[in-house]
Design a protein around this motif. Structure first.
Motif, PDB file in Angstrom:
ATOM      1  N   SER A   3      35.110  89.948  64.142  1.00  9.25           N
ATOM      2  CA  SER A   3      35.812  89.284  62.977  1.00  9.25           C
ATOM      3  C   SER A   3      36.738  90.253  62.446  1.00  9.25           C
ATOM      4  O   SER A   3      37.869  89.684  61.982  1.00  9.25           O
ATOM      5  N   ASP A   4      36.527  91.400  62.601  1.00 10.88           N
ATOM      6  CA  ASP A   4      37.803  92.491  62.086  1.00 10.88           C
ATOM      7  C   ASP A   4      38.809  92.228  62.906  1.00 10.88           C
ATOM      8  O   ASP A   4      40.188  92.058  62.516  1.00 10.88           O
ATOM      9  N   ALA A   7      40.686  88.984  61.980  1.00 16.62           N
ATOM     10  CA  ALA A   7      41.185  89.254  60.787  1.00 16.62           C
ATOM     11  C   ALA A   7      42.705  89.965  60.991  1.00 16.62           C
ATOM     12  O   ALA A   7      43.716  89.467  60.377  1.00 16.62           O
ATOM     13  N   THR A   8      42.693  90.876  61.937  1.00 15.33           N
ATOM     14  CA  THR A   8      43.769  91.767  61.885  1.00 15.33           C
ATOM     15  C   THR A   8      45.013  90.957  62.574  1.00 15.33           C
ATOM     16  O   THR A   8      46.054  90.997  62.168  1.00 15.33           O
ATOM     17  N   ALA A  11      46.578  88.441  60.317  1.00 12.93           N
ATOM     18  CA  ALA A  11      47.281  88.909  59.245  1.00 12.93           C
ATOM     19  C   ALA A  11      48.715  89.461  59.707  1.00 12.93           C
ATOM     20  O   ALA A  11      49.799  89.570  58.931  1.00 12.93           O
TER      21      ALA A  11
END
Length: 155
Positions: A3-4, A7-8, A11
């Motif tokens: 999930s990190d 998200a990165t 973004a």
């Protein structure tokens, strides 16, 4: 995918150029090169995935370096000026030519009767290059299909 990482990757397109350059310094631990915003986003996305999932093995990196060196040594633009000219490039319909110019990435699709760029049809690649740059260019040279012997490629 974690999930990190998701998200990165989500973004990155929303970051300013200044923020992208700061992210470059964080991920690569080096100063960012002079790249367009689009290429910065792509390179940062690749690096984030590489750091999460692992990169190429050392053996693969060595092999790629060796192949790149062979390609540079075989490039007629890097060789002796007396070398014979290379054969002309044949473009098949559906082929895509990509060129960065003016901070934008331009994609041209080869059609049966010419070329298409941003929904417009052109009979020659030089017409496309002139439309993109606002100046007369050799289309094949602009898109890197041919080069000038003894001169550096245009950036």
């Amino acid at each position: 995918m974690s999930s990190d990482l998701v998200a990165t990757l989500a973004a990155l397109p929303g970051l300013s150029t200044v923020e992208l350059r700061a992210e470059w310094r964080r991920l690569f631990r080096a100063s960012p090169p002079l790249l367009s915003r689009d290429l910065l986003v792509r390179a940062l996305a690749h690096r984030a995935q590489e750091l999460t999932h692992g990169g190429l093995t050392k053996a693969t990196q060595r092999r790629l370096r060796a192949l790149a060196e062979m390609a540079v040594n075989a490039d007629p633009l890097c060789s002796d000026a007396s070398a014979p000219a290379s054969r002309p490039v044949t473009l098949s319909p559906g082929a895509r030519l990509v060129r960065e110019w003016g901070g934008r990435t331009h994609v041209v699709t080869v059609t049966l009767d010419g070329f298409e760029h941003e929904g417009q049809r052109y009979r020659s690649l030089s017409q496309v290059a002139s439309t993109i740059t606002g100046a007369h260019w050799s289309g094949p040279r602009f898109f890197g299909l041919i080069g000038t012997r003894g001169a550096a490629r245009h950036g």
